[in-house]
Design an enzyme around this catalytic site. Structure first.
Site, mmCIF file in Angstrom:
data_model
loop_
_atom_site.group_PDB
_atom_site.id
_atom_site.type_symbol
_atom_site.label_atom_id
_atom_site.label_comp_id
_atom_site.label_asym_id
_atom_site.label_seq_id
_atom_site.Cartn_x
_atom_site.Cartn_y
_atom_site.Cartn_z
ATOM 1 N N ASP A 120 3.146 -2.926 -12.166
ATOM 2 C CA ASP A 120 3.106 -4.078 -13.075
ATOM 3 C C ASP A 120 2.204 -3.713 -14.264
ATOM 4 O O ASP A 120 1.794 -2.563 -14.425
ATOM 5 C CB ASP A 120 2.663 -5.363 -12.341
ATOM 6 C CG ASP A 120 1.231 -5.297 -11.820
ATOM 7 O OD1 ASP A 120 0.873 -6.187 -11.015
ATOM 8 O OD2 ASP A 120 0.479 -4.383 -12.216
ATOM 9 N N ASN B 53 5.554 3.393 -8.102
ATOM 10 C CA ASN B 53 4.490 4.379 -8.213
ATOM 11 C C ASN B 53 3.972 4.744 -6.833
ATOM 12 O O ASN B 53 3.992 3.927 -5.904
ATOM 13 C CB ASN B 53 3.337 3.807 -9.053
ATOM 14 C CG ASN B 53 2.177 4.788 -9.219
ATOM 15 O OD1 ASN B 53 2.368 5.908 -9.673
ATOM 16 N ND2 ASN B 53 0.981 4.367 -8.809
ATOM 17 N N ASP C 187 -2.513 -0.257 -10.986
ATOM 18 C CA ASP C 187 -2.386 -0.161 -9.512
ATOM 19 C C ASP C 187 -2.529 -1.520 -8.842
ATOM 20 O O ASP C 187 -3.038 -1.623 -7.721
ATOM 21 C CB ASP C 187 -3.425 0.833 -8.963
ATOM 22 C CG ASP C 187 -3.198 2.213 -9.526
ATOM 23 O OD1 ASP C 187 -4.202 2.928 -9.722
ATOM 24 O OD2 ASP C 187 -2.042 2.571 -9.789
ATOM 25 N N HIS D 81 0.464 6.060 -5.012
ATOM 26 C CA HIS D 81 -0.973 6.162 -5.301
ATOM 27 C C HIS D 81 -1.683 6.748 -4.095
ATOM 28 O O HIS D 81 -1.449 6.297 -2.955
ATOM 29 C CB HIS D 81 -1.529 4.779 -5.647
ATOM 30 C CG HIS D 81 -2.980 4.795 -6.027
ATOM 31 N ND1 HIS D 81 -3.421 5.258 -7.250
ATOM 32 C CD2 HIS D 81 -4.090 4.406 -5.341
ATOM 33 C CE1 HIS D 81 -4.747 5.158 -7.300
ATOM 34 N NE2 HIS D 81 -5.179 4.642 -6.151
#
Ligand SMILES: Nc1nc2c(c(=O)[nH]1)N[C@@H](CN(C=O)c1ccc(C(=O)N[C@@H](CCC(=O)O)C(=O)O)cc1)CN2
Ligand SMILES: NCC(=O)N[C@@H]1O[C@H](COP(=O)([O-])[O-])[C@@H](O)[C@H]1O
EC number: 2.1.2.2
Length: 222
Positions: free
Chosen positions: A159, A125, A163, A127
């Site tokens: 996970d 991801n 975040d 962020h």
């Protein structure tokens, strides 16, 4: 045992599998400018190819996929009786494309237990903040409201938390006095578009070693 080797005792290892270039499914929810950067990069010798784009709502990311002849699919929460059913449907829709890696590039839904069980350890991801500061769906306005002088971009393994996954890469972005959410977010995105492309290439080539809290992309040194 040296601290470093202790830190790298790894229950989780992603190694580039049999596919070369590796197969990537990108998840998005919005404008899709990060997706556009990945599409533009994933050609020639780049070690990854986007095999599908998944969205949770109608959004511009679908048009970017279609323009690049990349299959797109939508799994919208509102079309399912509950979150678990949506989680199962999204997992099946992604699995159908046999990905090696899943990249969340502005995907605005928390991935559920079914998805994490199927793809955990190989979901990345990006962020728009320096985690662990400002997690969640509103990182840029939260950073502005707090008054930080520096924020930035974090690329991390996903996970089951929000975040909280192991960090793969970070880069700072200075907050300017006259910044608003749009100007600051655009400067962060400029960093994200480069950082995400670089991290995906590194992971696709060298894999990831993680103990669940820390992650390392092994260096090229043999
Ligand atoms: N299991 C995980 N799934 C996802 C993570 C993660 O770290 N763990 N990161 C997100 C991306 N993200 C921040 O980078 C993020 C996106 C959305 C939310 C959130 O609160 N979403 C709400 C709905 C918001 C909306 O629909 O507008 C929700 O899912 O109910 C938090 C963090 C990708 N998935
Ligand atoms: N918490 C998740 C989150 O805020 N993700 C952010 O959404 C933007 C998507 O940009 P894009 O739609 O232009 O690619 C990116 O800045 C990404 O970090």
């Amino acid at each position: 045992m040296a601290a470093r080797s202790r830190a790298l005792t790894a229950p989780h290892v992603f190694r580039p599998g049999s596919h070369s270039p590796v197969r990537v499914v990108v998840l998005a929810s919005g404008t899709g400018s990060l997706l556009q950067s990945l599409i533009a990069a994933a050609v020639g010798d780049y070690p990854a190819r986007i095999v599908a784009v998944g969205v949770d709502r109608d959004c511009a990311a679908v048009a970017h996929a279609e323009s690049a002849d990349i299959p797109a699919f939508r799994v919208a929460l509102r079309e399912y009786p509950d979150r678990d059913a949506w989680d199962r449907a999204l997992t099946a829709a992604v699995d159908a494309h046999q990905p090696d890696l899943i990249v969340s590039a502005g995907f605005m839904k928390i991935l559920g237990p079914e998805f994490m069980g199927r793809f955990g350890g190989r979901i990345i991801n990006t962020h728009p903040a320096l985690l662990p500061s400002f997690p969640g769906a509103h990182a840029v306005p939260d950073a502005l409201a707090y008054g930080v002088k520096v924020t930035g971009s974090t690329v991390h393994l996903v996970d089951s938390g929000v975040d909280t996954g192991p960090v793969l890469a970070q880069e700072p972005v200075v907050v300017l006095e006259d910044d608003d959410e749009s100007s600051l977010h655009e400067r962060i995105k400029t960093v994200e578009r480069r950082l995400l492309v670089d991290v995906i290439a590194a992971v696709a080539t060298r894999g990831v070693v993680s103990d669940g809290r820390k992650a390392v992309i092994p260096s090229d040194r043999t």
